[in-house]
Design a protein around this motif. Sequence first.
Motif, mmCIF file in Angstrom:
data_model
loop_
_atom_site.group_PDB
_atom_site.id
_atom_site.type_symbol
_atom_site.label_atom_id
_atom_site.label_comp_id
_atom_site.label_asym_id
_atom_site.label_seq_id
_atom_site.Cartn_x
_atom_site.Cartn_y
_atom_site.Cartn_z
ATOM 1 N N SER A 108 0.825 -1.210 0.000
ATOM 2 C CA SER A 108 0.000 0.000 0.000
ATOM 3 C C SER A 108 0.858 1.259 0.000
ATOM 4 C CB SER A 108 -0.906 0.013 1.229
ATOM 5 O OG SER A 108 -1.783 -1.087 1.225
ATOM 6 N N LYS A 109 0.362 2.281 -0.700
ATOM 7 C CA LYS A 109 0.959 3.614 -0.781
ATOM 8 C C LYS A 109 2.292 3.648 -1.522
ATOM 9 C CE LYS A 109 -1.408 5.959 2.980
ATOM 10 N NZ LYS A 109 -1.265 6.842 4.162
ATOM 11 N N LEU A 155 -3.644 -3.801 -1.513
ATOM 12 C CA LEU A 155 -3.183 -2.835 -2.514
ATOM 13 C C LEU A 155 -3.919 -1.522 -2.281
ATOM 14 C CD1 LEU A 155 -3.280 -5.124 -5.698
ATOM 15 C CD2 LEU A 155 -1.262 -4.501 -4.375
ATOM 16 N N GLY A 156 -3.746 -0.931 -1.113
ATOM 17 C CA GLY A 156 -4.465 0.282 -0.769
ATOM 18 C C GLY A 156 -3.736 1.538 -1.206
ATOM 19 N N ASP A 198 -7.892 -6.312 0.170
ATOM 20 C CA ASP A 198 -8.022 -4.921 0.610
ATOM 21 C C ASP A 198 -7.466 -4.033 -0.498
ATOM 22 O OD1 ASP A 198 -7.876 -2.400 1.706
ATOM 23 O OD2 ASP A 198 -7.041 -3.042 3.618
ATOM 24 N N MET A 199 -8.376 -3.330 -1.181
ATOM 25 C CA MET A 199 -7.971 -2.365 -2.208
ATOM 26 C C MET A 199 -8.614 -1.020 -1.908
ATOM 27 S SD MET A 199 -7.885 -4.634 -5.714
ATOM 28 C CE MET A 199 -6.803 -3.447 -6.512
ATOM 29 N N SER A 200 -8.604 -0.643 -0.647
ATOM 30 C CA SER A 200 -9.264 0.579 -0.200
ATOM 31 C C SER A 200 -8.521 1.825 -0.665
ATOM 32 C CB SER A 200 -9.367 0.578 1.329
ATOM 33 O OG SER A 200 -8.081 0.461 1.906
ATOM 34 N N ARG A 201 -9.269 2.938 -0.669
ATOM 35 C CA ARG A 201 -8.744 4.259 -1.001
ATOM 36 C C ARG A 201 -8.233 4.356 -2.429
ATOM 37 N NH1 ARG A 201 -11.781 6.253 1.836
ATOM 38 N NH2 ARG A 201 -10.750 8.256 1.457
ATOM 39 N N ASN A 202 -8.768 3.562 -3.328
ATOM 40 C CA ASN A 202 -8.477 3.670 -4.761
ATOM 41 C C ASN A 202 -9.745 4.164 -5.444
ATOM 42 O OD1 ASN A 202 -5.772 2.597 -4.659
ATOM 43 N ND2 ASN A 202 -6.667 0.577 -4.388
ATOM 44 N N GLY A 207 -13.889 3.633 -0.199
ATOM 45 C CA GLY A 207 -13.476 4.708 -1.084
ATOM 46 C C GLY A 207 -13.784 4.479 -2.548
ATOM 47 N N TRP A 208 -14.386 3.335 -2.901
ATOM 48 C CA TRP A 208 -14.766 3.103 -4.297
ATOM 49 C C TRP A 208 -16.096 3.816 -4.547
ATOM 50 C CZ3 TRP A 208 -13.581 -2.410 -6.504
ATOM 51 C CH2 TRP A 208 -12.252 -2.755 -6.212
#
Length: 434
Positions: free
Chosen positions: A263-264, A289-290, A317-321, A347-348
């Motif tokens: 992530s990031k 993969l946030g 976890d693919m948050s904030r994309n 965040g999707w």
Amino acid sequence: MAANSGTGYLCHQCAKAGGQDPFKKPTIPKKRTEKRNITTFEERRFPTLVSLCIQLITKHIDDVEALGDIGAMNVEAISKALSKNRGLTPQNAHLFYNPTNASLTLFDATNLPSPALETLVYHNANLVSLRLDFCGHLDDKAFTVFSTGLPSLTRLELLGPFLVRSPAWQAFFKSHPKLEGFLVTQSPRFDEACIKALIKNCRKVTDLRLKEIGKMSDVFLSEIKGLKLRYLDLADPTSSCSEKAMIALLRAVGKTVTHLDVSKHDLLTDGFLTKGLQAHAKKLDSLVLGHLPELTDEGVGAFFEGWKGSPPLLSLDMSRNDALAGAALKGAFKHSGRRLEVLNINGWKDVPEEDLMIIGHVGTELRKVDVGWCRAVDDFVVKAWLEGEELRGVVQGGCSRLEELKVWGCNRVTAACPRRKGLVIFGIESQASV
């Protein structure tokens, strides 16, 4: 202006002499804004005898002389309860110490100064696994005692060892060649010399976490390639590693890694998914993969569609994309939906309602779901997830094992949202004024 006596009117000069301003504009009362009340639905149960005892012990922890033989699980529960109010001190910490301890977890070591951490080592010399959260007082002097006083240690997990410098890290790695798990978060002084010492001396490491490491660089990745890893967490660096170096790392360790968190690392694009994960990661069951802004909806969907030969994921976890939407969600569920237990798409914001329905159709094994800030989520979508949908007189789908649902920011989910025994729902905005 009208005179105070109620009869007649005053000129400007007389009004000013009386302390009134004839030209002052009337003030408009401020509009009162209503606060939104966030509701959490949780099943209320009678506390167990064990939980009551733990509450009593933590309340009177300073008066307890010994915990006795109550089992490692309960000792850990008491430590976790103490961390809620930072109640662990040098005076009561000795209750958790025992020369026979093989494992020790302290969830909040904020109030343990450096001498107290040295005492921990002296009273737990046979530790095999040690976890210290919020250990900001751990310095070089105390960490040197860790190197010399814990010869059997094979797993070390630290959160916040800000004061430990590079020479102390290197000395620790030299003294622990049998180290199998090294998991550290927030260590600004951990540098390239440290990672080289780790790889040189600790060849048996299989679980590696270098999270929020300020000096993370491509050099770290080139060194890590020499390990046979099972768990790898490189999340939240100050500066992202390059996509080329990350792909080279997966080419070396991807055959054995089962958990990956990058992530990031905001330089990673769809190419990392296809050339790195799709080509080399064949055993992953947990993927994070946030916050990767270069990922595209079509690219992520195509990645999952073409990820052949790899088992379905247990946790994704693919948050904030915020660029991801329906194509990515459908691709993920086509690949892993029937086995997936944990899903985070916080965040999707643009996922259409019809694509969200796939969660209830396919995700029958889901336990935890976070759909915060997905704008299309409403009461009817949640109802379809929980109860399934009736097609031709037959109810199909439904997340019957769901235990936790987070809907923060989904303002179309109301207090009338359907609920079920055993399910906790976080973040419902009831729009009620306080």
